[in-house]
Design a protein around this motif. Structure first.
Motif, PDB file in Angstrom:
ATOM      1  N   ARG A  88      21.224  15.279  15.081  1.00  0.00           N
ATOM      2  CA  ARG A  88      21.015  15.345  13.632  1.00  0.00           C
ATOM      3  C   ARG A  88      22.196  16.036  12.951  1.00  0.00           C
ATOM      4  NH1 ARG A  88      17.818  12.154  14.693  1.00  0.00           N
ATOM      5  NH2 ARG A  88      15.556  12.185  14.516  1.00  0.00           N
ATOM      6  N   PRO A  91      20.726  19.364   9.968  1.00  0.00           N
ATOM      7  CA  PRO A  91      19.288  19.285  10.247  1.00  0.00           C
ATOM      8  C   PRO A  91      18.450  20.275   9.427  1.00  0.00           C
ATOM      9  CG  PRO A  91      20.390  20.547  11.939  1.00  0.00           C
ATOM     10  CD  PRO A  91      21.470  19.998  11.050  1.00  0.00           C
ATOM     11  N   ARG A 124      25.168  20.726  12.646  1.00  0.00           N
ATOM     12  CA  ARG A 124      24.680  19.701  13.570  1.00  0.00           C
ATOM     13  C   ARG A 124      23.709  20.337  14.558  1.00  0.00           C
ATOM     14  NH1 ARG A 124      27.684  17.634  10.491  1.00  0.00           N
ATOM     15  NH2 ARG A 124      29.260  16.014  10.775  1.00  0.00           N
TER      16      ARG A 124
END
Length: 180
Positions: A88, A91, A124
């Motif tokens: 992701r 996120p 990330r």
């Protein structure tokens, strides 16, 4: 072997402006670099050496990209093998119930903290699953660059935001992750 000390400048990413990391204040051994690394694991495998605070992304010909990491504080360490089930960008962070119990002030994020520069998962996150499903552990960025080389998380493996962006780009979904 190449070092990437110049790779920690300010970054514009998905509408966010990541600040420059004062990399001169981070021990050189934790700067991203290519190192010799002998292993029988296939290229693309991630090996996390929690005791030395390094994450290795195995490459061809006995080499690896090495990143400095922050790890789980005493009582929150873990080891084993998992896979990257999801990746992701920026996120949402949802603190686990056990963490909210330890830190009641986090209850306001029980339904998730929006992505952003103050989000503990950073830019990330790589979500680690094993045979039992979601381990609850992540390889993720952190705005707290000074935590690299230390044991202070609730078990997740944290990297400087500029490093997790690099690792994210190099890592395939399904990659094997070994935590020593």
């Amino acid at each position: 072997m190449p070092m990437f000390t110049s790779s920690y400048g300010a970054v514009s990413d998905a509408g966010y402006s990541l600040p420059r990391i004062p990399i001169e204040k981070v021990d050189r051994k934790y700067h991203r670099q290519i190192v010799r690394y002998d292993t029988s694991e296939a290229p693309g495998t991630i090996i996390v050496d929690t005791s030395n605070k390094f994450l290795y992304l195995v490459q061809e010909n006995g080499k690896a990209m090495r990143y400095g990491i922050g790890v789980g504080r005493e009582g929150f360490e873990w080891r084993g093998t998992a896979r990257v089930a999801m990746k992701r960008e920026w996120p949402t962070w949802t603190p686990p119930a056990a963490m909210i119990k330890r830190q009641p002030e986090l209850a306001k994020h029980a339904n998730g903290m929006k992505p952003g520069l103050g989000n503990p998962l950073g830019a990330r996150a790589l979500y680690l699953y094993n045979k039992g499903g979601d381990t609850g552990y992540r390889l993720h960025g952190t705005p707290e660059w000074a935590s690299i080389g230390k044991a202070m998380s609730s078990g997740c493996i944290r990297l400087m935001n500029q490093d997790i962006i690099d690792l994210y780009e190099r890592t395939e979904k399904g990659a094997k992750v070994i935590v020593l």
